[in-house]
Write a protein that holds these residues in place. Sequence first.
Motif, mmCIF file in Angstrom:
data_model
loop_
_atom_site.group_PDB
_atom_site.id
_atom_site.type_symbol
_atom_site.label_atom_id
_atom_site.label_comp_id
_atom_site.label_asym_id
_atom_site.label_seq_id
_atom_site.Cartn_x
_atom_site.Cartn_y
_atom_site.Cartn_z
ATOM 1 N N GLU A 34 0.949 -0.798 0.161
ATOM 2 C CA GLU A 34 -0.273 -0.003 -0.131
ATOM 3 C C GLU A 34 0.700 0.882 -0.004
ATOM 4 O OE1 GLU A 34 -3.559 -1.575 2.219
ATOM 5 O OE2 GLU A 34 -2.263 -0.896 3.307
ATOM 6 N N ILE A 35 1.810 1.471 0.610
ATOM 7 C CA ILE A 35 2.966 2.678 0.774
ATOM 8 C C ILE A 35 3.443 2.318 -0.375
ATOM 9 C CG2 ILE A 35 4.888 3.661 1.624
ATOM 10 C CD1 ILE A 35 4.303 1.955 4.495
ATOM 11 N N GLY A 36 3.760 1.468 -0.735
ATOM 12 C CA GLY A 36 4.450 1.362 -2.238
ATOM 13 C C GLY A 36 5.968 0.942 -2.874
ATOM 14 N N TYR A 37 5.745 0.064 -2.146
ATOM 15 C CA TYR A 37 7.557 -0.855 -1.670
ATOM 16 C C TYR A 37 6.475 -1.996 -2.972
ATOM 17 C CZ TYR A 37 10.160 0.961 2.036
ATOM 18 O OH TYR A 37 10.894 1.952 3.047
ATOM 19 N N THR A 38 7.798 -2.752 -3.631
ATOM 20 C CA THR A 38 6.989 -3.972 -4.511
ATOM 21 C C THR A 38 8.204 -4.998 -4.305
ATOM 22 O OG1 THR A 38 9.189 -2.919 -6.014
ATOM 23 C CG2 THR A 38 6.843 -2.104 -6.377
ATOM 24 N N GLU A 39 9.276 -4.657 -3.506
ATOM 25 C CA GLU A 39 10.301 -6.155 -3.402
ATOM 26 C C GLU A 39 10.736 -5.645 -1.412
ATOM 27 O OE1 GLU A 39 12.532 -5.364 -6.138
ATOM 28 O OE2 GLU A 39 14.116 -3.940 -5.403
ATOM 29 N N TRP A 40 11.134 -6.303 -1.216
ATOM 30 C CA TRP A 40 12.071 -6.698 0.405
ATOM 31 C C TRP A 40 13.483 -7.715 0.405
ATOM 32 C CZ3 TRP A 40 7.303 -7.992 4.786
ATOM 33 C CH2 TRP A 40 7.425 -9.085 4.527
ATOM 34 N N VAL A 41 14.304 -7.605 1.211
ATOM 35 C CA VAL A 41 15.265 -7.729 0.897
ATOM 36 C C VAL A 41 15.364 -8.975 2.345
ATOM 37 C CG1 VAL A 41 16.246 -6.392 -0.125
ATOM 38 C CG2 VAL A 41 16.556 -6.534 2.124
ATOM 39 N N TYR A 42 16.167 -10.037 2.563
ATOM 40 C CA TYR A 42 17.055 -10.532 3.353
ATOM 41 C C TYR A 42 18.608 -10.514 2.691
ATOM 42 C CZ TYR A 42 16.525 -15.887 1.414
ATOM 43 O OH TYR A 42 16.838 -16.822 0.654
ATOM 44 N N TYR A 43 19.543 -11.906 3.852
ATOM 45 C CA TYR A 43 20.600 -12.020 3.953
ATOM 46 C C TYR A 43 21.239 -13.132 3.782
ATOM 47 C CZ TYR A 43 20.520 -6.800 3.334
ATOM 48 O OH TYR A 43 20.416 -5.379 2.932
ATOM 49 N N LYS A 44 21.954 -13.424 2.839
ATOM 50 C CA LYS A 44 23.235 -15.226 2.854
ATOM 51 C C LYS A 44 23.477 -14.779 2.980
ATOM 52 C CE LYS A 44 22.499 -19.908 2.602
ATOM 53 N NZ LYS A 44 21.387 -21.117 0.964
ATOM 54 N N GLU A 45 25.009 -15.182 3.475
ATOM 55 C CA GLU A 45 26.215 -15.080 3.828
ATOM 56 C C GLU A 45 27.070 -13.342 3.161
ATOM 57 O OE1 GLU A 45 27.350 -18.269 0.499
ATOM 58 O OE2 GLU A 45 27.171 -19.614 1.926
ATOM 59 N N LYS A 46 25.778 -12.811 4.227
ATOM 60 C CA LYS A 46 25.850 -10.802 3.608
ATOM 61 C C LYS A 46 25.971 -10.512 2.748
ATOM 62 C CE LYS A 46 29.324 -10.622 8.359
ATOM 63 N NZ LYS A 46 29.974 -10.236 8.872
ATOM 64 N N LYS A 47 25.006 -11.884 2.115
ATOM 65 C CA LYS A 47 24.688 -11.148 0.277
ATOM 66 C C LYS A 47 23.159 -11.000 0.396
ATOM 67 C CE LYS A 47 28.594 -14.074 -2.432
ATOM 68 N NZ LYS A 47 28.880 -14.710 -2.912
ATOM 69 N N LYS A 48 22.673 -10.409 -0.619
ATOM 70 C CA LYS A 48 21.486 -9.505 -0.504
ATOM 71 C C LYS A 48 20.842 -10.637 -1.368
ATOM 72 C CE LYS A 48 20.578 -5.830 -2.482
ATOM 73 N NZ LYS A 48 20.558 -4.519 -2.888
ATOM 74 N N LYS A 49 19.830 -11.418 -0.274
ATOM 75 C CA LYS A 49 18.370 -11.764 -1.602
ATOM 76 C C LYS A 49 17.371 -10.708 -1.931
ATOM 77 C CE LYS A 49 20.867 -15.311 -1.754
ATOM 78 N NZ LYS A 49 21.566 -15.681 -2.672
ATOM 79 N N THR A 50 17.320 -10.244 -3.224
ATOM 80 C CA THR A 50 15.667 -9.881 -3.491
ATOM 81 C C THR A 50 14.523 -10.361 -2.849
ATOM 82 O OG1 THR A 50 17.676 -7.720 -3.528
ATOM 83 C CG2 THR A 50 14.930 -7.612 -4.549
#
Length: 269
Positions: A250-266
């Motif tokens: 609703e705010i307008g985000y289309t994605e979020w993230v998490y991290y594995k081995e300090k690498k971003k996963k979208t």
Amino acid sequence: MKFDLHTHHFRCGHADGNIRDYIEAGIQAGLQVIGISDHSPFLCSEEDQAFPQIYMAKSQLAEYVQEVLELKKEYEGRIDVLLGLETDYFPEYVELYRSTLAKYPFDYLIGSVHNIEGVSIFNKNRWKNLTKAQKVAVKEGYYELIAQSARSGMFQILGHIDAMKGNYPLFSEIAAVEAVDGTLKIIAECGVAIEINTSGKSKLVGGWYPSDAILERALHYGVEVTFGSDAHIPSRVGDEWELVRTRLREIGYTEWVYYKEKKKKTVPL
């Protein structure tokens, strides 16, 4: 893809259950990824466990890491268990924390500000008898520490960035827009994510961290977001995940993230 990166367990002294309990709760909640992120030891003291109701003991850190890594292997194929840690940001001890934690294979670190000038951010008595200007100064100091934590390069995630409202809901009304916006700009520039943390319901404020107003400005400045229940009991793992996803859309985000081995996963919302 359903994930929760902020969970605790008995070692911190103020959470119930063991790590396996939280993993099992994550499976029950339909998670594909669960991050175990108990409170780091308090490294600023020579004592092994200076604050046993807040932080794990120094002597527990290696065993904590080993247990998570063993459970990661055990649960492989059922749920992806990530090794995380929530650690306070103390400017004067940042290099001590950096060097100590660098010895371990963390998937991510959550940087959280829990104290300002030696007083807990959740201590509502700190606000008594303060003038309007003094309240503004406290809020600006809080966000300066958060900005410093982003600049430190230690963290993939910043924890509950307006949690000072937890036991003082009027915190959100203290006029310090420039401080908040300046911090959000720095967070975006540093490529650090902020969490939507659903544990505020356990405080007087009764809501999430951060507020919708901050999330809207975070989106404007290009700050990435992740999810953390900040569960201190297994039943709260993944708490309100679907509601958070809906609100972010609703705010307008289309994605979020998490991290594995300090690498971003979208992950698409």
